[in-house]
Design a protein around this motif. Structure first.
Motif, mmCIF file in Angstrom:
data_model
loop_
_atom_site.group_PDB
_atom_site.id
_atom_site.type_symbol
_atom_site.label_atom_id
_atom_site.label_comp_id
_atom_site.label_asym_id
_atom_site.label_seq_id
_atom_site.Cartn_x
_atom_site.Cartn_y
_atom_site.Cartn_z
ATOM 1 N N MET A 107 0.837 -1.213 0.000
ATOM 2 C CA MET A 107 0.000 0.000 0.000
ATOM 3 C C MET A 107 0.865 1.253 0.000
ATOM 4 O O MET A 107 1.422 1.649 1.017
ATOM 5 N N THR B 97 -3.222 4.157 -3.268
ATOM 6 C CA THR B 97 -4.615 4.111 -2.834
ATOM 7 C C THR B 97 -4.736 4.915 -1.557
ATOM 8 O O THR B 97 -4.073 4.606 -0.566
ATOM 9 N N PRO B 98 -5.552 5.949 -1.554
ATOM 10 C CA PRO B 98 -5.690 6.753 -0.335
ATOM 11 C C PRO B 98 -6.232 5.907 0.809
ATOM 12 O O PRO B 98 -6.995 4.977 0.601
ATOM 13 N N SER B 99 -5.824 6.228 1.999
ATOM 14 C CA SER B 99 -6.298 5.491 3.162
ATOM 15 C C SER B 99 -7.579 6.121 3.696
ATOM 16 O O SER B 99 -7.560 7.220 4.242
ATOM 17 N N ALA B 100 -8.669 5.390 3.514
ATOM 18 C CA ALA B 100 -9.951 5.906 3.989
ATOM 19 C C ALA B 100 -9.918 6.097 5.497
ATOM 20 O O ALA B 100 -10.559 6.996 6.039
ATOM 21 N N ALA B 101 -9.143 5.253 6.160
ATOM 22 C CA ALA B 101 -9.046 5.354 7.617
ATOM 23 C C ALA B 101 -8.433 6.689 8.020
ATOM 24 O O ALA B 101 -8.953 7.393 8.883
ATOM 25 N N ALA B 102 -7.333 7.026 7.364
ATOM 26 C CA ALA B 102 -6.671 8.284 7.684
ATOM 27 C C ALA B 102 -7.564 9.473 7.334
ATOM 28 O O ALA B 102 -7.656 10.442 8.087
ATOM 29 N N ALA C 52 -10.804 9.489 7.214
ATOM 30 C CA ALA C 52 -11.903 9.542 8.170
ATOM 31 C C ALA C 52 -11.430 10.141 9.490
ATOM 32 O O ALA C 52 -12.115 10.954 10.109
ATOM 33 N N LEU C 53 -10.238 9.740 9.884
ATOM 34 C CA LEU C 53 -9.690 10.248 11.148
ATOM 35 C C LEU C 53 -9.511 11.759 11.069
ATOM 36 O O LEU C 53 -9.863 12.495 11.994
ATOM 37 N N LYS D 81 -16.879 8.005 4.820
ATOM 38 C CA LYS D 81 -17.875 7.826 3.772
ATOM 39 C C LYS D 81 -18.503 6.448 3.904
ATOM 40 O O LYS D 81 -18.443 5.626 2.995
ATOM 41 N N ILE D 82 -19.089 6.234 5.047
ATOM 42 C CA ILE D 82 -19.686 4.935 5.322
ATOM 43 C C ILE D 82 -21.134 5.097 5.770
ATOM 44 O O ILE D 82 -21.447 5.966 6.583
ATOM 45 N N VAL E 175 -19.908 4.022 0.890
ATOM 46 C CA VAL E 175 -19.876 2.579 0.948
ATOM 47 C C VAL E 175 -20.851 2.138 2.038
ATOM 48 O O VAL E 175 -21.105 2.884 2.974
ATOM 49 N N HIS F 189 -17.293 2.547 13.653
ATOM 50 C CA HIS F 189 -16.699 2.781 12.339
ATOM 51 C C HIS F 189 -17.004 4.178 11.823
ATOM 52 O O HIS F 189 -16.822 4.466 10.660
ATOM 53 N N GLN F 190 -17.484 5.026 12.696
ATOM 54 C CA GLN F 190 -17.738 6.431 12.363
ATOM 55 C C GLN F 190 -18.681 6.565 11.183
ATOM 56 O O GLN F 190 -18.535 7.487 10.388
#
Lengths: 341, 341
Positions: A1, A47-52, A54-55, A61-62, A92, A115-116
């Motif tokens: 990654m 690939t951007p980290s959705a986790a980062a 979101a943080l 985007k969930i 998603v 999961h925010q």
DNA sequence: TTGTACGCGTTATCAC
DNA sequence: GTGATAACGCGTACAA
């Protein structure tokens, strides 16, 4: 990654610049730098980290989806509607099955919050009196007050946004249709006791029957599945109470009723007229008469509300339903005329 | 959303201690401190940030699921199996519908990777020749090499872990069953052209027919849905080619076949024997004869492999299928005997 | 047994 | 137009 940092290094720019290029920032970046960052990202398979993300942005985007039974086409349609609309916004959906158990719903709700999720959608209705319902309501209300968007696509006892169809009216109109065909002996197969949506549909049926001075006959069931309809019919027949028409609480039950009838030598609509509620794919192939509910749209509305940053009022006019006459219902007279003439 | 820091402050401890208490760390913490942290978390309604955890641990508790059609009970069962097993490990499933389009699968796959999914499960099989299949394969292979766990629950052209049933054998044995009932005129309704799983099932059917010196008759279809089965039957009948027995590529098609037969005055199994493959809920209520596939277990295996940190070999012995004789099939002789005797 | 401090990958605020 | 740098919330060496 590959990370943004790696991309930036390869492109010989700062992470800030790389970030500006790789997400649609309106910050100005020169053409050539833009290009080199793009190619760097491409070659690294960045690939951007959705986790980062979101943080950082305090918002992922969930969309969380709590369904009562993913095997039921009713919820499958709803889920699909949510997923399709969500995807349009780059969102998603996290799917959680709750098996119609408030306790499980509570657990899933909690996980979804961890999961925010930007919002959480409840697809099924309350089960009145089930243990855990109150606890769930309290927890949801707390979450709502703390800012989590919660949408209910069925009647619910907690303070969420609600996007629901008028179950009472849908059932009422369907029963009226049966009456208009000349039927008087119309039974209602009610599926799961305690389900608020079912209760409301029962009320609509009763009202229509009452207004027509016809005797209501509500058959309690044990579930909302096809087997439930089949079993209810078996009991009805065993008791010598075969009606001339049957309104079912949902399409699945109706299909089960059809299965019983056909495998036991009865003809539809000649012997019995059958109708369902939902308009799901399951009944379509049989030409089931049903009240078609805009399930995909319903899901889409929920997703759209959540995906749009707008905290503004989400609810449009109440979603409409529509009678879809099929080949499983017919005029009562067409049968009585045959032997007489 | 209360943070760990806030909990720590309220409990008058460091975030480190709070963290140790709130996640199952084996690091020793004194009883009373433990207690105060717990109550602090409780009163604040603390919810850990999955995003932060994922970012920190480089591994989110997310399983991505790419389904071809969530409305198809086949995939719904698979999805359900994944969800159930995933929940046991505290994992969550992100569901993505791909509508049997490789291009969409690629997009969804990408999004799933952005969300740092611990693993991604493909539920449906390849569509040979469809544009985008090669591109998807390349991208998946890249991801696999870079460490992402990818599981395919159906035949796929990319280098993922595979947990699949023997489609050929399942179809072969089902056809053998039909033959053992004395049928010779057995058609195969094949659903979607290009679907690898269907191709394999077709091969199994053909082999069984060949071995029995019976003439195969494969009916190409336009899809895997109930309507597809109904339409295929309509065409068969219109061509005056009604067989005595029908093997369908899946249960949905079989239900569609039943729907056609019943609504057109044919009797099963007297006039025609019908069987499906899958053993999904959709066919159960009709007593459909089918090859029952362990769909829920299949999904569970995939989820278990991903959720377990073990990078070790995941595949147990190949999942078995089982013939489930129903009431839609009967001996060929039982009919020919009736008029003759 | 407890606390300090760093970094995960990203975005945003500032300075240049 | 571009680049350091500070958070976001958490886990975990390492120190105490």
């Amino acid at each position: 990654m590959a990370t943004l940092r790696e991309v930036a290094e390869l492109a010989a720019v700062s992470v800030a610049t790389a970030s500006r290029v790789l997400n649609g920032s309106d910050h100005p970046v020169s053409r050539d730098v833009r290009e080199s960052v793009r190619t760097a990202a491409e070659t690294l398979g960045y690939t951007p980290s959705a986790a980062a993300q979101a943080l950082k942005q305090q918002r992922s985007k969930i969309i969380g989806v709590i369904a009562s039974d993913i095997l039921d086409p009713y919820f499958a349609e709803l889920t699909r509607g949510i997923e399709i609309e969500a995807a349009k916004y780059g969102f998603v959906t996290i799917l959680a099955n709750a098996n119609r158990d408030p306790e499980q719903e509570r657990m899933k709700f909690r996980v979804l919050r961890e999961h925010q999720a930007s919002g959480i959608v409840f697809c099924g209705s309350d089960i009145e009196g089930a243990p855990g319902t109150a606890q769930l309501a309290r927890e949801v209300n707390l979450a709502v007050r703390s800012g989590t968007k919660v949408v209910a696509l069925a009647p619910r006892g907690f303070d969420s946004t609600k996007i629901i169809i008028d179950n009472d009216a849908a059932s009422y109109e369907l029963t009226r249709y049966m009456l208009s065909l000349g039927h008087r002996s119309i039974a209602f197969i009610g599926g799961m006791p305690g389900l608020t949506a079912v209760e409301q549909r029962t009320v609509g049926y009763r009202r229509a029957m009452y207004e027509a001075h016809a005797l209501p006959h509500v058959v309690g069931g044990t579930g909302m599945r096809q087997e439930s309809g089949r079993d209810a019919m078996a009991r009805l027949v065993a008791a010598g109470q075969l009606p001339k028409a049957i309104v079912c609480a949902n399409d699945e039950i109706a299909v089960g009723v059809l299965a019983y009838l056909w495998t036991n030598g009865y003809k539809t609509p000649n012997d019995v007229s059958v109708a369902g509620i939902g308009g799901t794919r399951g009944g379509a192939v049989f030409g089931l008469t049903t009240m078609t509910l805009p399930l995909v749209e319903l899901g889409g509305l929920a997703a759209g509300y959540i995906a749009n940053a707008s905290d503004s009022p989400p609810v449009p006019d109440p979603p409409r339903f529509e009678l879809s006459p099929g080949v499983t219902t017919a005029k009562a007279t067409s049968l009585t005329a045959a032997p007489g003439g």
